[in-house]
Design an enzyme around this catalytic site. Structure first.
Site, PDB file in Angstrom:
ATOM      1  N   ILE A  20      -3.896   2.681   0.155  1.00 15.45           N
ATOM      2  CA  ILE A  20      -4.458   1.804  -0.880  1.00 15.45           C
ATOM      3  C   ILE A  20      -3.332   1.088  -1.619  1.00 15.45           C
ATOM      4  CG2 ILE A  20      -6.544   3.200  -1.129  1.00 15.45           C
ATOM      5  CD1 ILE A  20      -5.347   4.399  -3.682  1.00 15.45           C
ATOM      6  N   CYS A  26       0.834  -1.204   0.000  1.00 12.67           N
ATOM      7  CA  CYS A  26       0.000   0.000   0.000  1.00 12.67           C
ATOM      8  C   CYS A  26       0.868   1.253   0.000  1.00 12.67           C
ATOM      9  CB  CYS A  26      -0.912   0.007   1.226  1.00 12.67           C
ATOM     10  SG  CYS A  26      -2.057  -1.393   1.254  1.00 12.67           S
ATOM     11  N   ASP A  27       0.325   2.311  -0.593  1.00 12.67           N
ATOM     12  CA  ASP A  27       1.043   3.582  -0.618  1.00 12.67           C
ATOM     13  C   ASP A  27       0.634   4.433   0.584  1.00 12.67           C
ATOM     14  OD1 ASP A  27      -1.464   4.632  -1.272  1.00 12.67           O
ATOM     15  OD2 ASP A  27      -1.001   4.761  -3.406  1.00 12.67           O
ATOM     16  N   THR A  28       1.070   5.679   0.615  1.00 15.56           N
ATOM     17  CA  THR A  28       0.791   6.539   1.768  1.00 15.56           C
ATOM     18  C   THR A  28      -0.695   6.854   1.932  1.00 15.56           C
ATOM     19  OG1 THR A  28       1.253   8.508   0.454  1.00 15.56           O
ATOM     20  CG2 THR A  28       3.068   7.618   1.757  1.00 15.56           C
TER      21      THR A  28
END
Length: 132
Positions: free
Chosen positions: A21, A16-18
Site C-alpha cells: 500500500i 508503496c511499502d512492504t
C-alpha cells in the site's frame, strides 16, 4: 459552492511499502503536487512567488487516512481553498478513480510571508478569487 480544482495521478510502485500500500508520507507529496499544479493553473508557480519574496508556508497538516491506494491505482487529487485572516486553508481529498472511494482527506494550513514577515497575504486574493 466553492470551486474545486482537481488533477489525476497514478501510484508508482516505489511509493508503496512492504504491505503493498502507499506509504502514508506519500499522501503529503500528492497533496503538495496538487497545490503546485493549482498555483500553476492560476498563472504562478511557487518558485516565481518566492522570486518576488512572497512565500506561502505550510504551518500545519492534518490528514485522515481512509482506504489505502496500491501500486498502479489511478486517483483524483482535489482541493478547495478558504481564506481565514492571514492564512489560506487547503481542503484536500484523494479518491481512487475506479470507484471514487475516499482514500485520504486533509486540511493544509498555510501562512503567507512577504519579505520573511507574516502578512495577510492579500497578494493572492486576485489569483484565488474564483475559488474563494
Amino acid at each position: 459552492m466553492k470551486k474545486n480544482f482537481e488533477i489525476e495521478m497514478k501510484v508508482r510502485d516505489y511509493e508503496c511499502d512492504t504491505q503493498g500500500i502507499v506509504n502514508n508520507a506519500n499522501y503529503l507529496h500528492y497533496m503538495e503536487n496538487t497545490r503546485h499544479e493549482f498555483m500553476y493553473s492560476l498563472g504562478m508557480t511557487f518558485k516565481e512567488s518566492h522570486g518576488i519574496n512572497v512565500d506561502p508556508v505550510v504551518v500545519r497538516a492534518d490528514l485522515h487516512y481512509k482506504i489505502p491506494l496500491t501500486g498502479g491505482d489511478i486517483f483524483i487529487s482535489s482541493l478547495t481553498v478558504e481564506r481565514k485572516g492571514a492564512k489560506i486553508f487547503f481542503y484536500q481529498t484523494i479518491h481512487r478513480k475506479s470507484d471514487r472511494a475516499l482514500c485520504c482527506k486533509g486540511t493544509i494550513e498555510a501562512a503567507i510571508l512577504i519579505n520573511g514577515k507574516l502578512s495577510r497575504g492579500d497578494f493572492y486574493d486576485e489569483k484565488l478569487k474564483d475559488y474563494l
